[in-house]
Enzyme design. Structure first.
Site, PDB file in Angstrom:
ATOM      1  N   ASN A  11       0.797  -1.229   0.000  1.00  0.00           N
ATOM      2  CA  ASN A  11       0.000   0.000   0.000  1.00  0.00           C
ATOM      3  C   ASN A  11       0.835   1.287   0.000  1.00  0.00           C
ATOM      4  O   ASN A  11       0.420   2.286  -0.561  1.00  0.00           O
ATOM      5  CB  ASN A  11      -1.000  -0.009   1.163  1.00  0.00           C
ATOM      6  CG  ASN A  11      -0.336  -0.159   2.504  1.00  0.00           C
ATOM      7  OD1 ASN A  11       0.821  -0.572   2.603  1.00  0.00           O
ATOM      8  ND2 ASN A  11      -1.060   0.173   3.553  1.00  0.00           N
ATOM      9  N   GLU A  30       5.004  -4.660  11.807  1.00  0.00           N
ATOM     10  CA  GLU A  30       3.962  -3.644  11.560  1.00  0.00           C
ATOM     11  C   GLU A  30       2.833  -4.361  10.838  1.00  0.00           C
ATOM     12  O   GLU A  30       2.912  -4.599   9.636  1.00  0.00           O
ATOM     13  CB  GLU A  30       4.537  -2.527  10.678  1.00  0.00           C
ATOM     14  CG  GLU A  30       5.527  -1.635  11.384  1.00  0.00           C
ATOM     15  CD  GLU A  30       4.880  -0.752  12.438  1.00  0.00           C
ATOM     16  OE1 GLU A  30       3.637  -0.701  12.512  1.00  0.00           O
ATOM     17  OE2 GLU A  30       5.620  -0.116  13.195  1.00  0.00           O
ATOM     18  N   CYS A  46      -3.283   0.529   6.849  1.00  0.00           N
ATOM     19  CA  CYS A  46      -3.299  -0.395   7.989  1.00  0.00           C
ATOM     20  C   CYS A  46      -3.964   0.200   9.225  1.00  0.00           C
ATOM     21  O   CYS A  46      -4.648  -0.481   9.975  1.00  0.00           O
ATOM     22  CB  CYS A  46      -1.882  -0.808   8.326  1.00  0.00           C
ATOM     23  SG  CYS A  46      -0.809   0.621   8.574  1.00  0.00           S
ATOM     24  N   GLU A  94       8.117   2.020  14.563  1.00  0.00           N
ATOM     25  CA  GLU A  94       8.854   2.688  13.498  1.00  0.00           C
ATOM     26  C   GLU A  94       8.817   4.191  13.763  1.00  0.00           C
ATOM     27  O   GLU A  94       8.003   4.681  14.557  1.00  0.00           O
ATOM     28  CB  GLU A  94       8.236   2.369  12.128  1.00  0.00           C
ATOM     29  CG  GLU A  94       8.387   0.888  11.798  1.00  0.00           C
ATOM     30  CD  GLU A  94       8.228   0.551  10.330  1.00  0.00           C
ATOM     31  OE1 GLU A  94       7.169   0.877   9.761  1.00  0.00           O
ATOM     32  OE2 GLU A  94       9.147  -0.058   9.759  1.00  0.00           O
TER      33      GLU A  94
HETATM   34  P1  NAD Z   1       1.063  -9.786   3.321  1.00  0.00           P
HETATM   35  O1  NAD Z   1       1.167 -10.213   4.730  1.00  0.00           O
HETATM   36  O2  NAD Z   1       0.332 -10.656   2.377  1.00  0.00           O
HETATM   37  O3  NAD Z   1       2.519  -9.584   2.680  1.00  0.00           O
HETATM   38  C1  NAD Z   1       3.458  -8.689   3.251  1.00  0.00           C
HETATM   39  C2  NAD Z   1       4.837  -9.023   2.726  1.00  0.00           C
HETATM   40  O4  NAD Z   1       5.268 -10.256   3.299  1.00  0.00           O
HETATM   41  C3  NAD Z   1       4.924  -9.212   1.215  1.00  0.00           C
HETATM   42  O5  NAD Z   1       6.124  -8.612   0.756  1.00  0.00           O
HETATM   43  C4  NAD Z   1       4.982 -10.719   1.063  1.00  0.00           C
HETATM   44  O6  NAD Z   1       5.636 -11.149  -0.110  1.00  0.00           O
HETATM   45  C5  NAD Z   1       5.759 -11.123   2.288  1.00  0.00           C
HETATM   46  N1  NAD Z   1       5.561 -12.498   2.754  1.00  0.00           N
HETATM   47  C6  NAD Z   1       4.468 -13.286   2.614  1.00  0.00           C
HETATM   48  N2  NAD Z   1       4.671 -14.481   3.217  1.00  0.00           N
HETATM   49  C7  NAD Z   1       5.920 -14.451   3.754  1.00  0.00           C
HETATM   50  C8  NAD Z   1       6.702 -15.377   4.502  1.00  0.00           C
HETATM   51  N3  NAD Z   1       6.242 -16.582   4.839  1.00  0.00           N
HETATM   52  N4  NAD Z   1       7.928 -14.991   4.896  1.00  0.00           N
HETATM   53  C9  NAD Z   1       8.416 -13.775   4.611  1.00  0.00           C
HETATM   54  N5  NAD Z   1       7.717 -12.853   3.882  1.00  0.00           N
HETATM   55  C10 NAD Z   1       6.486 -13.187   3.467  1.00  0.00           C
HETATM   56  O7  NAD Z   1       0.444  -8.318   3.367  1.00  0.00           O
HETATM   57  P2  NAD Z   1      -0.019  -7.399   2.145  1.00  0.00           P
HETATM   58  O8  NAD Z   1      -1.278  -7.961   1.581  1.00  0.00           O
HETATM   59  O9  NAD Z   1       1.138  -7.141   1.257  1.00  0.00           O
HETATM   60  O10 NAD Z   1      -0.341  -6.032   2.906  1.00  0.00           O
HETATM   61  C11 NAD Z   1      -1.534  -5.775   3.569  1.00  0.00           C
HETATM   62  C12 NAD Z   1      -1.376  -6.005   5.053  1.00  0.00           C
HETATM   63  O11 NAD Z   1      -0.299  -5.221   5.550  1.00  0.00           O
HETATM   64  C13 NAD Z   1      -2.594  -5.571   5.845  1.00  0.00           C
HETATM   65  O12 NAD Z   1      -2.870  -6.507   6.861  1.00  0.00           O
HETATM   66  C14 NAD Z   1      -2.164  -4.252   6.432  1.00  0.00           C
HETATM   67  O13 NAD Z   1      -2.860  -3.882   7.595  1.00  0.00           O
HETATM   68  C15 NAD Z   1      -0.723  -4.486   6.686  1.00  0.00           C
HETATM   69  N6  NAD Z   1       0.010  -3.221   6.782  1.00  0.00           N
HETATM   70  C16 NAD Z   1       0.498  -2.837   8.002  1.00  0.00           C
HETATM   71  C17 NAD Z   1       1.161  -1.616   8.131  1.00  0.00           C
HETATM   72  C18 NAD Z   1       1.696  -1.152   9.455  1.00  0.00           C
HETATM   73  O14 NAD Z   1       2.540  -0.269   9.476  1.00  0.00           O
HETATM   74  N7  NAD Z   1       1.255  -1.673  10.591  1.00  0.00           N
HETATM   75  C19 NAD Z   1       1.333  -0.800   7.011  1.00  0.00           C
HETATM   76  C20 NAD Z   1       0.831  -1.237   5.788  1.00  0.00           C
HETATM   77  C21 NAD Z   1       0.176  -2.449   5.690  1.00  0.00           C
END
Ligand code: NAD
Length: 483
Positions: free
Chosen positions: A152, A249, A283, A457
């Protein structure tokens, strides 16, 4: 604009390709067209990136903080000079309107580079006097840090992790989300143009398995993930096997409480910022909006009027303020939750329909008469779907607001000063807002409680998560021993 990068990865100061990796198609969400094709990192690429980081790190840590900081601040200036082009690229990558990307992405990344660049020179240990003897502490780098991003805010995440890591003397290997892989490469280019020595900020592409390979590599000392709670559980567990440092995060289902003494117009603005910026793909969004019964209908009426002013369309048009969802998958997830909400008996008060035509567009959606047990009030949707819930009593609404596995953010709108601070003190959330929502200045800690995360962060707090203390005991007199 050229959206196909020179190569998929950026390692040891240069672009690197390995076409043996699984192809990753980058899709422009406004049209559904493929705008670039990259390749996931093979094990050889992962190894090359970590080896480069490991080799470069100790010389970087040995430089003075002032020297490291100067490079980061120069990178911040370059990012600001190129804000227009970087914003266009971010819009291609994510579909977020240029109206947003031009003020919230590269600019936020530049803020992080500037802030941590400034802080680098101030990092010190302390002196602890113990009579004649004394202890001093050294603040040391962790070593090789891995950053893994969500889709995002790709530029922001690449900088929010990279800037404090580099300021503290670490090297970084960053894996962007496979959905939005383009802008992190530009961050790497800019850092090197600003004078960052080769090997200190590397970018490798790939899906979850590439992330997992990075996390489990024994040469890696710290992992910072931005992603969903299920991914966070896996990454945290893998990092724990070798006691690696982590920052998590993760997701949220944050509450926003609007009391009947609030300024209604400001509260509606807050609810819009808490649900519809970036088409709801934020998020920290306050997606459970608790509105006092006395003002509920007035709130819903004014919200609908304001939503009628949303300009949905071509994200490159500076007038557009509501763009497509970032992927077909995320559009389908949001529409699926809307169907669930209707099936559960929530009242569809506004929008919520897919928009015909190319691209992944939908209308912003508001549900009223939502109850706490409905799926749309419990699970993170990560789309423009607001759930409005009624309340009458302060203690009761606070307990309901906290009745969730998540604890990322929370907000309150009221003109009663004592109540505002009382409610915020009661929130089980890491980032709280009074008469505002979704501000994320680099000067303030950002992060979650409960299942929404570990660590913080931004701000000085991030330094604790990218460095470690070594205590050094110094004896001034003779050493005593029992025999
Ligand atoms: P996701 O969990 O599907 O993927 C996040 C990242 O992790 C991607 O780069 C993905 O390739 C990687 N990944 C997936 N499986 C993995 C594994 N087993 N080991 C290591 N890396 C792995 O999330 P998304 O769909 O990309 O993003 C949306 C989510 O992120 C939402 O839940 C949102 O709330 C959260 N988010 C949190 C913050 C925050 O600062 N708290 C900010 C933005 C988004």
């Amino acid at each position: 604009m050229q959206t196909q990068p020179t190569a998929s990865h950026f390692i040891n100061g240069q672009y690197v390709e390995d076409t043996a990796g699984t192809p990753i198609e980058v899709i422009y969400p406004a049209t559904g067209e493929v705008i670039a094709t990259l390749h996931a990192a093979t094990p050889a690429i992962v190894n090359q990136a970590i080896a480069a980081a490991k080799a470069a790190q100790s010389a970087w840590a040995a430089m003075s903080g002032t020297e490291r900081g100067r490079i980061l601040r120069r990178a911040a200036d370059i990012m600001r000079e190129r804000n227009h082009d970087l914003s266009i690229l971010e819009t291609y990558d994510t579909g977020k309107p240029y109206q947003e990307t031009s003020v919230a992405d590269a600019t936020s990344g530049a803020d992080a580079l500037e802030y941590f660049g400034g802080l680098a020179a101030t990092l010190t240990g302390e002196h602890i006097q113990l009579g004649e003897d004394w202890v001093y502490t050294r603040r040391e780098a962790l070593g090789v840090c891995v950053g893994i991003g969500a889709w995002n805010y790709p530029t922001q995440i690449a900088c929010w992790k990279g800037a404090p890591a580099l300021a503290c003397g670490n090297a970084m290997v960053f894996k962007p989300s496979e959905t939005t892989p383009l802008s992190a490469l530009k961050v790497a280019e800019i850092l090197h143009e600003a004078g960052l020595p080769a090997g200190l900020y590397n970018v490798v592409q790939g899906m979850g398995e590439v992330g997992a390979a990075l996390v489990t590599d024994p040469r890696v000392d710290k992992v910072s993930l931005t992603g969903s709670v299920p991914t966070g559980r896996k990454v945290y567990a893998a990092a724990a096997a070798e006691m690696k440092h982590v920052t998590m995060e993760l997701g949220g289902k944050s509450p926003l409480i609007i009391f009947d003494d609030a300024n209604l117009e400001n509260a509606v603005s807050g609810a819009i910022m808490a649900n519809f910026y970036s088409s709801g793909q934020v998020c920290s969004n306050g997606t459970r909006v608790f509105v006092h019964k006395n003002i509920k209908e007035a709130f819903l009426k004014r919200l609908s009027e304001r939503l009628d002013n949303a300009v949905i369309g071509d994200p490159m048009d500076p007038a557009t303020n509501f763009g497509p969802m970032t992927s077909r998958r995320q559009l389908d997830i949001a529409l699926g939750y809307i169907a669930k909400g209707e099936a559960e008996g929530a009242r569809l008060a506004y929008g919520g329909k897919a928009i015909e035509g190319p691209g992944f567009y939908m209308q912003p959606c508001v549900f009223a008469d939502v109850t706490d047990d409905m799926v749309i009030a419990r699970e993170e949707i990560f789309g423009p779907v607001m759930a409005v819930l009624d309340f009458e009593d302060e203690d009761d609404v606070l307990a309901r607001a906290n009745d969730t596995e998540f604890g990322l953010a929370a907000g309150v709108f009221t003109n009663d000063l004592s109540r505002a601070h009382r409610v915020v003190a009661g929130f089980e959330a890491g980032t709280c807002y009074i008469n505002s929502y979704n501000d994320a200045p680099v000067e303030a800690p950002f992060g979650g409680m409960k299942n929404s995360g570990v660590g913080r962060e931004n701000s000085k707090a991030a330094i604790e998560h990218y460095s470690q203390l070594k205590s050094v005991f110094v004896r001034m007199g003779d050493m005593e021993a029992p025999f």
